[in-house]
Motif scaffolding. Sequence first.
Motif, PDB file in Angstrom:
ATOM      1  N   LEU A  52     -17.356  -6.699  -7.115  1.00 49.86           N
ATOM      2  CA  LEU A  52     -17.168  -5.288  -6.795  1.00 49.86           C
ATOM      3  C   LEU A  52     -16.567  -5.135  -5.387  1.00 49.86           C
ATOM      4  CD1 LEU A  52     -17.581  -2.516  -8.138  1.00 49.86           C
ATOM      5  CD2 LEU A  52     -19.676  -2.282  -6.843  1.00 49.86           C
ATOM      6  N   GLU A  53     -15.347  -5.625  -5.246  1.00 54.97           N
ATOM      7  CA  GLU A  53     -14.669  -5.521  -3.964  1.00 54.97           C
ATOM      8  C   GLU A  53     -14.419  -4.052  -3.609  1.00 54.97           C
ATOM      9  OE1 GLU A  53     -11.141  -7.733  -4.120  1.00 54.97           O
ATOM     10  OE2 GLU A  53     -12.135  -9.689  -4.320  1.00 54.97           O
ATOM     11  N   LYS A  54     -14.447  -3.799  -2.339  1.00 53.76           N
ATOM     12  CA  LYS A  54     -14.289  -2.423  -1.867  1.00 53.76           C
ATOM     13  C   LYS A  54     -12.852  -1.955  -2.111  1.00 53.76           C
ATOM     14  CE  LYS A  54     -14.965   0.535   2.128  1.00 53.76           C
ATOM     15  NZ  LYS A  54     -15.288   0.576   3.571  1.00 53.76           N
ATOM     16  N   SER A  55     -12.721  -0.842  -2.789  1.00 54.92           N
ATOM     17  CA  SER A  55     -11.405  -0.302  -3.082  1.00 54.92           C
ATOM     18  C   SER A  55     -10.825   0.409  -1.871  1.00 54.92           C
ATOM     19  CB  SER A  55     -11.477   0.681  -4.260  1.00 54.92           C
ATOM     20  OG  SER A  55     -12.316   1.765  -3.919  1.00 54.92           O
ATOM     21  N   ILE A  56      -9.555   0.156  -1.636  1.00 53.25           N
ATOM     22  CA  ILE A  56      -8.867   0.765  -0.490  1.00 53.25           C
ATOM     23  C   ILE A  56      -8.401   2.161  -0.889  1.00 53.25           C
ATOM     24  CG2 ILE A  56      -6.928   0.539   1.099  1.00 53.25           C
ATOM     25  CD1 ILE A  56      -7.047  -2.473   0.573  1.00 53.25           C
ATOM     26  N   PRO A  57      -8.754   3.190  -0.160  1.00 55.16           N
ATOM     27  CA  PRO A  57      -8.295   4.542  -0.522  1.00 55.16           C
ATOM     28  C   PRO A  57      -6.791   4.662  -0.364  1.00 55.16           C
ATOM     29  CG  PRO A  57      -9.382   4.559   1.604  1.00 55.16           C
ATOM     30  CD  PRO A  57      -9.603   3.203   1.035  1.00 55.16           C
ATOM     31  N   ARG A  58      -6.163   5.290  -1.326  1.00 63.34           N
ATOM     32  CA  ARG A  58      -4.715   5.455  -1.310  1.00 63.34           C
ATOM     33  C   ARG A  58      -4.364   6.943  -1.286  1.00 63.34           C
ATOM     34  NH1 ARG A  58      -1.654   1.037  -2.512  1.00 63.34           N
ATOM     35  NH2 ARG A  58      -2.775  -0.859  -3.106  1.00 63.34           N
ATOM     36  N   SER A  59      -3.197   7.228  -0.748  1.00 66.55           N
ATOM     37  CA  SER A  59      -2.726   8.607  -0.675  1.00 66.55           C
ATOM     38  C   SER A  59      -1.931   8.943  -1.935  1.00 66.55           C
ATOM     39  CB  SER A  59      -1.857   8.793   0.571  1.00 66.55           C
ATOM     40  OG  SER A  59      -0.714   7.969   0.496  1.00 66.55           O
ATOM     41  N   LYS A  60      -1.441  10.170  -1.990  1.00 66.13           N
ATOM     42  CA  LYS A  60      -0.682  10.606  -3.155  1.00 66.13           C
ATOM     43  C   LYS A  60       0.757  10.104  -3.142  1.00 66.13           C
ATOM     44  CE  LYS A  60       0.696  14.982  -1.044  1.00 66.13           C
ATOM     45  NZ  LYS A  60       0.704  16.449  -1.190  1.00 66.13           N
ATOM     46  N   TYR A  61       1.174   9.505  -1.995  1.00 64.88           N
ATOM     47  CA  TYR A  61       2.530   8.998  -1.889  1.00 64.88           C
ATOM     48  C   TYR A  61       2.585   7.536  -2.333  1.00 64.88           C
ATOM     49  CZ  TYR A  61       2.871  13.134   1.033  1.00 64.88           C
ATOM     50  OH  TYR A  61       2.812  14.406   1.500  1.00 64.88           O
ATOM     51  N   ALA A  62       3.772   7.079  -2.716  1.00 63.11           N
ATOM     52  CA  ALA A  62       3.964   5.700  -3.167  1.00 63.11           C
ATOM     53  C   ALA A  62       3.811   4.745  -1.989  1.00 63.11           C
ATOM     54  CB  ALA A  62       5.348   5.555  -3.794  1.00 63.11           C
ATOM     55  N   GLU A  63       2.953   3.732  -2.158  1.00 65.21           N
ATOM     56  CA  GLU A  63       2.686   2.764  -1.109  1.00 65.21           C
ATOM     57  C   GLU A  63       3.101   1.377  -1.582  1.00 65.21           C
ATOM     58  OE1 GLU A  63      -1.301   2.953   0.160  1.00 65.21           O
ATOM     59  OE2 GLU A  63      -1.285   5.101   0.536  1.00 65.21           O
ATOM     60  N   ASP A  64       3.449   0.500  -0.622  1.00 68.69           N
ATOM     61  CA  ASP A  64       3.858  -0.883  -0.889  1.00 68.69           C
ATOM     62  C   ASP A  64       5.035  -0.939  -1.847  1.00 68.69           C
ATOM     63  OD1 ASP A  64       1.820  -1.663   0.762  1.00 68.69           O
ATOM     64  OD2 ASP A  64       0.384  -1.865  -0.877  1.00 68.69           O
ATOM     65  N   VAL A  65       5.921   0.019  -1.800  1.00 69.02           N
ATOM     66  CA  VAL A  65       7.132   0.035  -2.625  1.00 69.02           C
ATOM     67  C   VAL A  65       8.324  -0.091  -1.687  1.00 69.02           C
ATOM     68  CG1 VAL A  65       8.523   1.348  -4.252  1.00 69.02           C
ATOM     69  CG2 VAL A  65       6.038   1.451  -4.395  1.00 69.02           C
ATOM     70  N   HIS A  66       9.047  -1.213  -1.768  1.00 71.49           N
ATOM     71  CA  HIS A  66      10.185  -1.483  -0.893  1.00 71.49           C
ATOM     72  C   HIS A  66      11.469  -1.334  -1.692  1.00 71.49           C
ATOM     73  CE1 HIS A  66       7.448  -2.929   2.175  1.00 71.49           C
ATOM     74  NE2 HIS A  66       6.860  -3.688   1.259  1.00 71.49           N
ATOM     75  N   GLU A  67      12.422  -0.640  -1.137  1.00 71.32           N
ATOM     76  CA  GLU A  67      13.689  -0.379  -1.812  1.00 71.32           C
ATOM     77  C   GLU A  67      14.700  -1.456  -1.464  1.00 71.32           C
ATOM     78  OE1 GLU A  67      15.004   2.716   1.736  1.00 71.32           O
ATOM     79  OE2 GLU A  67      14.851   3.421  -0.346  1.00 71.32           O
ATOM     80  N   HIS A 116      13.934  -5.271  -0.277  1.00 76.04           N
ATOM     81  CA  HIS A 116      13.436  -5.560   1.071  1.00 76.04           C
ATOM     82  C   HIS A 116      11.955  -5.912   1.013  1.00 76.04           C
ATOM     83  CE1 HIS A 116      16.997  -4.385   3.376  1.00 76.04           C
ATOM     84  NE2 HIS A 116      17.156  -3.372   2.516  1.00 76.04           N
ATOM     85  N   SER A 117      11.529  -6.746   1.998  1.00 74.39           N
ATOM     86  CA  SER A 117      10.105  -7.082   2.126  1.00 74.39           C
ATOM     87  C   SER A 117       9.438  -6.359   3.284  1.00 74.39           C
ATOM     88  CB  SER A 117       9.947  -8.597   2.311  1.00 74.39           C
ATOM     89  OG  SER A 117      10.648  -9.025   3.470  1.00 74.39           O
ATOM     90  N   SER A 118      10.162  -5.521   3.999  1.00 73.69           N
ATOM     91  CA  SER A 118       9.625  -4.715   5.102  1.00 73.69           C
ATOM     92  C   SER A 118      10.207  -3.314   5.011  1.00 73.69           C
ATOM     93  CB  SER A 118       9.959  -5.350   6.461  1.00 73.69           C
ATOM     94  OG  SER A 118      11.354  -5.447   6.625  1.00 73.69           O
ATOM     95  N   VAL A 119       9.583  -2.391   5.700  1.00 66.50           N
ATOM     96  CA  VAL A 119       9.974  -0.989   5.631  1.00 66.50           C
ATOM     97  C   VAL A 119      11.080  -0.703   6.641  1.00 66.50           C
ATOM     98  CG1 VAL A 119       7.727  -0.234   4.830  1.00 66.50           C
ATOM     99  CG2 VAL A 119       8.182  -0.341   7.278  1.00 66.50           C
ATOM    100  N   TRP A 120      11.744   0.418   6.448  1.00 63.25           N
ATOM    101  CA  TRP A 120      12.772   0.861   7.386  1.00 63.25           C
ATOM    102  C   TRP A 120      12.125   1.281   8.702  1.00 63.25           C
ATOM    103  CZ3 TRP A 120      17.813   1.058   8.407  1.00 63.25           C
ATOM    104  CH2 TRP A 120      18.265   2.002   9.332  1.00 63.25           C
ATOM    105  N   GLY A 121      12.653   0.787   9.816  1.00 68.78           N
ATOM    106  CA  GLY A 121      12.111   1.085  11.135  1.00 68.78           C
ATOM    107  C   GLY A 121      11.295  -0.049  11.715  1.00 68.78           C
TER     108      GLY A 121
END
Length: 496
Positions: A377-392, A395-400
């Motif tokens: 029962l690992e602790k679940s990480i709360p996520r927001s309503k936006y897409a996370e960990d999705v790279h366009e 890419h393996s890193s985010v812009w900026g």
Amino acid sequence: MASSSHMFKSRDELKKARELEQARKAGTIEPEKDEQGRDINPHIPQYISKAPWYLDSGVPTLKHQRNEKLHQTRGDIDKWYERGKRLETKKRKFQKGCCENCGAGTHKTKDCMERPRKVGAKWTGKDLQPDETIQDIDLSWEGKHDRWNGFNPAEYKHIIEYHESLEKERQRLKAEQIEKELTQKTRKEKDSDDDDLSEFSESDNDEGFKQKASGDVIIQQKDEGTRVTVRNLRIREDTAKYLRNLDVNSAYYDPKSRSMRADPLPHIDPDDKDFAGDNFILYSGDTQKIAQVQLNFMEAERQGLEMPHLIAEPSLAELVHREYKTKKESVEEKHRREVLEKYGGEEYLRKPSDELNPQQSELYIEYGPDGRIRKGLEKSIPRSKYAEDVHEGNHSSVWGSFYKNGRWGYKCCHQTVRRSYCTGTAGRDAEHTSEAIMMAATERYYENRLQEDCTQYFKKNSEKVSESQGSMNDNMKNANLESHFRKEGTKSINKS
């Protein structure tokens, strides 16, 4: 009536005056005016509006009822006499009646505050002091009764510094005496083979300390009759809060209250630590319920409702809060029923059957002796309503995540174009090689340009240089010319 006349009046005059007064009270006639043109209230009784015989001016007025002292300008509370201030004009000749010692005319010889001279100013006529300024300050009541008015603490700074230096010297001598007696005690103990501990007592010690001769431990002497209370003592078996994280930039520890409100180890899993800061304890238990009750009462008082006091009447406040909760739940349930009756959809709110919701599962959880989860029962990480960990763009890193020469880009491939496709390490290597090629090309360009400038300068100024330096050999000429050409070339490159 605001008349101040005390002369005898006939019956007709009194009747007219009474009718005039009633008309003024009724507002049909303008009220009477004083000498300054201000209206006099006709409803003021005669014993107030009528001036006494020793203040009667013969005209209607209320001046005798005003306190004129309040409007007088009085001295401020911060004003005081300027000490030691003298007139700018200096005397040239001693005058009769002045001070025989200094020559000032504002005080006598017995009141002179200067050092007594061997031969006074009366006989020498030299160094005549100017007169002191005599000030007449009109102080208010507060200024007269203020005991600290005119006090300047800067005048007594040297006295404070003198006593502080005396205190430091006394402490230094006291420490030297204690050290001297300690060395004598230790020498005696070394000579004797006695194992008993000798106590060191200081005769002039006001704080009551005693020290064992064998060890350097100072113990404070306490009177058995005095009661000593120490609050907020921690259990000695527990780890001190300031030892949980020795980083100076970690959570702040207050030594006075022995409290550490923030989490000293925020990077560690909450399941693996037994202390998460004092605020973690404050926000546990019924703290949130009490805060919710206070918030509801504040909202009710803001709306104008009369609520019981939370501290003076806690039982009544709790009862009112429970009634509020039940009424709120009933209103919400009624609203929910109305919405379901109007729009339907009650079948989607029912619980699934027991066959679809079994009580047993294959989920394995292991608990420790203290109730914390060790495995599963690992602790679940709360996520927001936006897409996370999705790279366009692969890419393996985010812009900026990359910045160079005033431009932002991707860290994985050093691309500075938004929404470009990732080229990986090959793209970075290609960028480095292209930069190296560009640097080599620019260096070659500037070297060729420097050589061309040197040849042109040599052709133009060869005759002048040969005339001015005819005695020098060719090697020295070439060296000087080359250094000169290099300076001129670097100047032209910097300008370009």
